[in-house]
Each structure stands twice: as structure tokens, then as C-alpha cells.
Design a protein around this motif. Structure first.
Motif, PDB file in Angstrom:
ATOM      1  N   ASP A   1      54.762  39.570  22.466  1.00 26.66           N
ATOM      2  CA  ASP A   1      54.902  40.214  23.763  1.00 26.66           C
ATOM      3  C   ASP A   1      53.892  39.601  24.737  1.00 26.66           C
ATOM      4  O   ASP A   1      52.734  40.011  24.797  1.00 26.66           O
ATOM      5  N   GLN A   2      54.346  38.613  25.503  1.00 24.34           N
ATOM      6  CA  GLN A   2      53.439  37.909  26.398  1.00 24.34           C
ATOM      7  C   GLN A   2      52.863  38.822  27.483  1.00 24.34           C
ATOM      8  O   GLN A   2      51.729  38.628  27.912  1.00 24.34           O
ATOM      9  N   ALA A   3      53.615  39.819  27.921  1.00 27.11           N
ATOM     10  CA  ALA A   3      53.098  40.751  28.926  1.00 27.11           C
ATOM     11  C   ALA A   3      51.925  41.545  28.345  1.00 27.11           C
ATOM     12  O   ALA A   3      50.912  41.766  29.030  1.00 27.11           O
ATOM     13  N   ALA A   4      52.036  41.969  27.104  1.00 27.21           N
ATOM     14  CA  ALA A   4      50.950  42.706  26.454  1.00 27.21           C
ATOM     15  C   ALA A   4      49.740  41.798  26.239  1.00 27.21           C
ATOM     16  O   ALA A   4      48.591  42.228  26.408  1.00 27.21           O
ATOM     17  N   ILE A   5      49.992  40.547  25.885  1.00 24.20           N
ATOM     18  CA  ILE A   5      48.894  39.586  25.706  1.00 24.20           C
ATOM     19  C   ILE A   5      48.191  39.365  27.040  1.00 24.20           C
ATOM     20  O   ILE A   5      46.957  39.340  27.108  1.00 24.20           O
ATOM     21  N   LYS A   6      48.964  39.209  28.100  1.00 29.88           N
ATOM     22  CA  LYS A   6      48.393  38.992  29.428  1.00 29.88           C
ATOM     23  C   LYS A   6      47.496  40.165  29.831  1.00 29.88           C
ATOM     24  O   LYS A   6      46.385  39.974  30.333  1.00 29.88           O
ATOM     25  N   LYS A   7      47.956  41.391  29.593  1.00 35.16           N
ATOM     26  CA  LYS A   7      47.147  42.566  29.927  1.00 35.16           C
ATOM     27  C   LYS A   7      45.875  42.599  29.085  1.00 35.16           C
ATOM     28  O   LYS A   7      44.779  42.808  29.611  1.00 35.16           O
ATOM     29  N   ALA A   8      46.007  42.387  27.782  1.00 34.15           N
ATOM     30  CA  ALA A   8      44.840  42.417  26.894  1.00 34.15           C
ATOM     31  C   ALA A   8      43.857  41.301  27.251  1.00 34.15           C
ATOM     32  O   ALA A   8      42.637  41.501  27.215  1.00 34.15           O
ATOM     33  N   PHE A   9      44.380  40.148  27.631  1.00 34.00           N
ATOM     34  CA  PHE A   9      43.540  39.031  28.075  1.00 34.00           C
ATOM     35  C   PHE A   9      42.731  39.452  29.301  1.00 34.00           C
ATOM     36  O   PHE A   9      41.525  39.199  29.377  1.00 34.00           O
ATOM     37  N   GLY A  10      43.391  40.108  30.248  1.00 34.85           N
ATOM     38  CA  GLY A  10      42.700  40.590  31.440  1.00 34.85           C
ATOM     39  C   GLY A  10      41.628  41.615  31.122  1.00 34.85           C
ATOM     40  O   GLY A  10      40.556  41.622  31.742  1.00 34.85           O
ATOM     41  N   ASP A  11      41.899  42.463  30.146  1.00 37.77           N
ATOM     42  CA  ASP A  11      40.910  43.460  29.738  1.00 37.77           C
ATOM     43  C   ASP A  11      39.674  42.799  29.122  1.00 37.77           C
ATOM     44  O   ASP A  11      38.543  43.219  29.386  1.00 37.77           O
ATOM     45  N   VAL A  12      39.895  41.759  28.317  1.00 44.09           N
ATOM     46  CA  VAL A  12      38.753  41.033  27.740  1.00 44.09           C
ATOM     47  C   VAL A  12      37.948  40.392  28.864  1.00 44.09           C
ATOM     48  O   VAL A  12      36.719  40.526  28.928  1.00 44.09           O
ATOM     49  N   GLY A  13      38.635  39.707  29.760  1.00 40.20           N
ATOM     50  CA  GLY A  13      37.944  39.073  30.887  1.00 40.20           C
ATOM     51  C   GLY A  13      37.195  40.073  31.742  1.00 40.20           C
ATOM     52  O   GLY A  13      36.077  39.806  32.191  1.00 40.20           O
ATOM     53  N   GLY A  14      37.783  41.237  31.945  1.00 42.89           N
ATOM     54  CA  GLY A  14      37.119  42.280  32.722  1.00 42.89           C
ATOM     55  C   GLY A  14      35.852  42.786  32.055  1.00 42.89           C
ATOM     56  O   GLY A  14      34.849  43.051  32.726  1.00 42.89           O
ATOM     57  N   SER A  15      35.885  42.897  30.739  1.00 43.03           N
ATOM     58  CA  SER A  15      34.684  43.354  30.032  1.00 43.03           C
ATOM     59  C   SER A  15      33.596  42.278  30.073  1.00 43.03           C
ATOM     60  O   SER A  15      32.414  42.600  30.193  1.00 43.03           O
ATOM     61  N   CYS A  16      33.995  41.012  30.013  1.00 40.08           N
ATOM     62  CA  CYS A  16      33.020  39.925  30.168  1.00 40.08           C
ATOM     63  C   CYS A  16      32.370  40.009  31.551  1.00 40.08           C
ATOM     64  O   CYS A  16      31.150  39.938  31.688  1.00 40.08           O
ATOM     65  N   LYS A  17      33.214  40.162  32.572  1.00 39.54           N
ATOM     66  CA  LYS A  17      32.726  40.217  33.947  1.00 39.54           C
ATOM     67  C   LYS A  17      31.782  41.391  34.168  1.00 39.54           C
ATOM     68  O   LYS A  17      30.761  41.237  34.860  1.00 39.54           O
ATOM     69  N   SER A  18      32.076  42.536  33.587  1.00 37.43           N
ATOM     70  CA  SER A  18      31.209  43.692  33.817  1.00 37.43           C
ATOM     71  C   SER A  18      29.802  43.442  33.267  1.00 37.43           C
ATOM     72  O   SER A  18      28.812  43.854  33.885  1.00 37.43           O
ATOM     73  N   CYS A  19      29.703  42.760  32.151  1.00 37.18           N
ATOM     74  CA  CYS A  19      28.382  42.423  31.608  1.00 37.18           C
ATOM     75  C   CYS A  19      27.701  41.371  32.470  1.00 37.18           C
ATOM     76  O   CYS A  19      26.516  41.473  32.789  1.00 37.18           O
ATOM     77  N   HIS A  20      28.447  40.337  32.845  1.00 38.73           N
ATOM     78  CA  HIS A  20      27.872  39.276  33.686  1.00 38.73           C
ATOM     79  C   HIS A  20      27.365  39.862  35.001  1.00 38.73           C
ATOM     80  O   HIS A  20      26.270  39.508  35.459  1.00 38.73           O
ATOM     81  N   ASP A  21      28.165  40.729  35.635  1.00 41.60           N
ATOM     82  CA  ASP A  21      27.770  41.303  36.915  1.00 41.60           C
ATOM     83  C   ASP A  21      26.485  42.105  36.808  1.00 41.60           C
ATOM     84  O   ASP A  21      25.663  42.102  37.725  1.00 41.60           O
ATOM     85  N   LYS A  22      26.280  42.756  35.703  1.00 38.50           N
ATOM     86  CA  LYS A  22      25.120  43.634  35.528  1.00 38.50           C
ATOM     87  C   LYS A  22      23.893  42.918  34.955  1.00 38.50           C
ATOM     88  O   LYS A  22      22.774  43.162  35.390  1.00 38.50           O
ATOM     89  N   PHE A  23      24.114  42.035  33.977  1.00 35.62           N
ATOM     90  CA  PHE A  23      22.995  41.533  33.189  1.00 35.62           C
ATOM     91  C   PHE A  23      22.813  40.014  33.182  1.00 35.62           C
ATOM     92  O   PHE A  23      21.944  39.513  32.486  1.00 35.62           O
ATOM     93  N   ARG A  24      23.611  39.283  33.939  1.00 32.04           N
ATOM     94  CA  ARG A  24      23.511  37.818  33.922  1.00 32.04           C
ATOM     95  C   ARG A  24      23.013  37.324  35.267  1.00 32.04           C
ATOM     96  O   ARG A  24      23.606  37.611  36.316  1.00 32.04           O
ATOM     97  N   ALA A  25      21.935  36.570  35.238  1.00 29.59           N
ATOM     98  CA  ALA A  25      21.382  35.994  36.459  1.00 29.59           C
ATOM     99  C   ALA A  25      22.265  34.834  36.925  1.00 29.59           C
ATOM    100  O   ALA A  25      22.942  34.199  36.116  1.00 29.59           O
ATOM    101  N   ASP A  26      22.243  34.606  38.217  1.00 27.50           N
ATOM    102  CA  ASP A  26      23.051  33.494  38.780  1.00 27.50           C
ATOM    103  C   ASP A  26      22.523  32.149  38.360  1.00 27.50           C
ATOM    104  O   ASP A  26      21.426  31.931  38.038  1.00 27.50           O
TER     105      ASP A  26
END
Length: 154
Positions: free
Chosen positions: A129-154
Motif C-alpha cells: 500500500d504505497q499510500a500507507a507507506i507515504k503517510k508512514a514515511f511522512g510521520d518518520v520525517g516529522g519525528s526527525c524534524k521535531s527533534c532537529h527543531d528542538k535539539f539540533r544546532a544549525d
């Protein structure tokens, strides 16, 4: 049940402390960066096939990439974080902000979300199910981004 959870948490902390004691801070950073780079490379494989369509979709390759991401997410990388591994101590060798250790509860919540989403990606990638994979992929990327935004220096 509560005693069992406290015991498990204490065991994880002790294991983490033992792992930290065996590695120099520079080694901890090097290993965790290698893990994140490997996950990013695998995210790129999924992105090329499912998101961008730059490569033909191959369910087996997508599943293998998702499994690699989940394996690293579940590998106990938290043991590679210590207060000696921030940009305040190691300069440009790392982008981990010292604030990470002032917000361990939030960092743990974000890390837990990442693991949950990585496992979900691996689960749906086992199907077709490529639509489900696409959504799950976005969720992984979103969780990466939330950590980077909070705890990763530029």
C-alpha cells in the motif's frame, strides 16, 4: 506492573551508563552520526521510489530500507547520548544542543515517537500500500524534524 516498569527503566539507565563508560564522547558522536546517516540513506531510497517516483517502485527494496531504519531506531542509540557529547563540549563535531539534557523528558518522548513511527513504516512497507507507506514515511520525517527543531544546532 509499576515496579516492573521502574525496574526496566533502571536497567536501561544502567546499560546506557555502561555503554557510555566504554566509549569516548567523540566515539559516541561518531557512532550515532553513522546511524543517522545510514537511516537518512535508507529514507532516500524510499523517497525516490514512493514519494518522488524517480525510481521504479520495488516493494522488496522499500521494505528492506524501512526495516533498516526500524532496526537502527530500536538499537538503543540513546546510550550514545551523554552530557559530554554536546556542541558545548565538542564544538562543530556535533550539533547536539546542550539543552537536550535539560529536557530529557521531552527528548525521550520525541525519541519514543520516532521509534513508533519507524516501526510503523516497517510494518506498512511489508505490504504493498504505497499510500500507507507515504503517510508512514511522512510521520518518520516529522519525528526527525521535531527533534532537529528542538535539539539540533544549525
Amino acid at each position: 506492573m509499576k515496579a516492573m516498569m521502574i525496574s526496566a527503566l533502571a536497567g536501561a539507565v544502567l546499560a546506557s551508563t555502561a555503554a557510555q563508560a566504554q566509549l569516548k564522547p567523540e566515539e559516541q558522536v561518531e557512532i550515532r552520526q553513522a546511524g543517522y546517516q545510514f537511516m537518512a540513506w535508507n529514507m532516500g531510497k524510499i523517497k525516490a521510489q514512493v514519494i518522488d517516483g524517480k525510481e521504479p517502485y520495488d516493494q522488496a527494496k522499500v521494505a528492506a530500507a524501512a526495516n533498516a531504519i526500524a532496526a537502527i531506531a530500536n538499537s538503543g542509540m540513546g546510550a550514545l547520548y551523554s552530557p559530554d557529547t554536546t556542541s558545548a563540549q565538542l564544538g562543530k563535531q556535533t550539533r547536539l544542543k546542550p539543552e537536550f539534557f535539560d529536557n530529557l523528558e521531552e527528548a525521550g518522548r520525541i525519541g519514543g515517537e520516532f521509534v513508533k513511527h519507524a516501526n510503523q513504516l516497517a510494518s506498512v512497507a511489508a505490504g504493498n500500500d504505497q499510500a500507507a507507506i507515504k503517510k508512514a514515511f511522512g510521520d518518520v520525517g516529522g519525528s526527525c524534524k521535531s527533534c532537529h527543531d528542538k535539539f539540533r544546532a544549525d
